[in-house]
Design an enzyme around this catalytic site. Sequence first.
Site, PDB file in Angstrom:
ATOM      1  N   ASP A  61      -6.977   2.672 -13.526  1.00 27.17           N
ATOM      2  CA  ASP A  61      -6.348   1.938 -12.432  1.00 27.17           C
ATOM      3  C   ASP A  61      -5.202   2.799 -11.888  1.00 27.17           C
ATOM      4  O   ASP A  61      -4.281   3.128 -12.626  1.00 27.17           O
ATOM      5  CB  ASP A  61      -5.813   0.604 -12.990  1.00 27.17           C
ATOM      6  N   THR A  94      -5.727   0.734  -5.388  1.00 30.59           N
ATOM      7  CA  THR A  94      -4.492   1.489  -5.634  1.00 30.59           C
ATOM      8  C   THR A  94      -4.744   2.994  -5.580  1.00 30.59           C
ATOM      9  O   THR A  94      -3.903   3.747  -5.101  1.00 30.59           O
ATOM     10  CB  THR A  94      -3.924   1.120  -7.014  1.00 30.59           C
ATOM     11  N   THR A  95      -5.916   3.427  -6.075  1.00 29.52           N
ATOM     12  CA  THR A  95      -6.236   4.855  -6.009  1.00 29.52           C
ATOM     13  C   THR A  95      -6.496   5.234  -4.552  1.00 29.52           C
ATOM     14  O   THR A  95      -6.061   6.280  -4.085  1.00 29.52           O
ATOM     15  CB  THR A  95      -7.475   5.161  -6.862  1.00 29.52           C
ATOM     16  N   ASP A 391      -7.453  -7.119 -11.790  1.00 27.79           N
ATOM     17  CA  ASP A 391      -7.828  -6.627 -10.459  1.00 27.79           C
ATOM     18  C   ASP A 391      -8.878  -7.519  -9.820  1.00 27.79           C
ATOM     19  O   ASP A 391      -8.781  -7.887  -8.657  1.00 27.79           O
ATOM     20  CB  ASP A 391      -8.382  -5.194 -10.551  1.00 27.79           C
TER      21      ASP A 391
END
Length: 544
Positions: A61, A94-95, A391
């Site tokens: 994550d 998020t990446t 998530d």
Amino acid sequence: QQQPPIILLKEGTDSSQGIPQLVSNINACQVISEAIRTTLGPRGMDKLIVDGRGKATISNDGATILKLLDVVHPAAKTLVDISKSQDSEVGDGTTTVTLLAAELLKQAKCFVEEGVHPQLIIRAYRQATNLAIEKIKEIQVQIKTDDPKEQRGLLEKCASTALNSKLIASYKDLFAPMVVDAVTLLDDLLPLKMIGIKKISGGALEDSKLVSGVAFKKTFSYAGFEMQRKKYKNPKIALLNVELELKSEKENAEVRVNNVEDYQDIVDAEWQILYDKMKHICDSGAVVVLSKLPIGDVATQYFADRDMFCAGRVNEEDLKRTMKACGGSIQTSVQHLTDDVLGTCEEFEEEQVGGERFNFFRGCPQAKTCTILLRGGAEQFMEESERSLHDAIMIVRRAIKNDAVVAGGGAIEMEISKHLRDHARTIRGKQQLIISAYGKALEVIARQLCENAGFDATNILNKLRQVHAKEDGKWYGVDINNEDITDNFAACVWEPSIVKKNALTAASEAACLILSVDETVKNPRSGQGDQAGPPPGRGRGRPR
């Protein structure tokens, strides 16, 4: 006559400015994106991070990894912040947001080196972002929410897309419905705290289950606990913040007595107070007593004799969730335990799960809460599973609140990229080149998905560009399973459009922020940290 140099800043201050400074900031952001770019997508790799205390964390994550890396470079910290904000706002992507910001900066780098003014680039990037958001709004697909069955199927697809890139991807058929169930059990505000995730080591992941209601680990118990019943039908539940044991006196407490009988009276009075409290609880009709503070051995025995169940030192969050599920309210005294402050549920039971005992409250009347029991082998694996579920839960919450979805797998980025390039040709001036570069930067997502899966990225990107140039090719993205391209909307790789909107705005804001910095001034630490604090003296505040 030569003028002496004017010294403005403290000696040792590090100040760098101009284009080299901007380029060095951009390079720092590239390094951050290099660290996490391999974690993107279903074939992304995981990172193992060991912190200063030797605790190992395995995660894929983006936000978790960046949080654990201790980034000190001031410009690169911006990227860490946007990934955190994406995590708290949307939960997933998020990446993506970090990669996009770094790629936008990389595209801007060559313009900066050729002498284009950063403000020009910023203006063009802002314009491009607005165009991109409008394009998403134009092509996003609204979900019909009137048919619960259809909506459920859709939410499950969003959840399994979010779980695809996680460690537990192979179990997504088990977890996607579980996550959707968990979120649909909540009330309209969908508070995250009302979903408890309890990790129990041992067993296999498939043994994980969802409890609609509350479950928490058996608390520390005293002698007499084994005599209590472990199962009740329709019990009344007292939720207390009261200590039910004899308190030892404060260290400096003093009681003066003239004869021994008085002392006995004092001891008896202490016991009497405790027995009164327990009698009040017993008379109220409650059969399950939960308290945040300890319940001692005398009280445990007392309740066991009267066929009641008690648990002390219950975690505050668990107590609040029990209150939300079973009704009632947490009491700080035992005087007025009327029926309206007692909770109730259909069944209370204590069960063995793995090596632990758990207290279950099932069939709660106000059940707006649920608990997911996660099983698994290694500690790190279960922690990563918990993050993955978090998530997925966030994504499902978002999809319920904003009922529009787009296709994932690089499809939406490729479509926006094509749209921006077409638009750029209609503009004159430098803006044309910059907006076109923004479009090129968006291709990083599809390219990285291919690279992480070991495909030939150039080949697949060419195919995607060709398909997106046609009218009906807007949902085509990378097909991870067959090393090809496919219609990802038909393949059910769906994401809430808000994830993409948020990622684009955050990434372009961060890129603009870093581009608008043209000088960094670092103040020296006073005395390099050896002499922090006042100078030593002779004690009692006298100087040497």
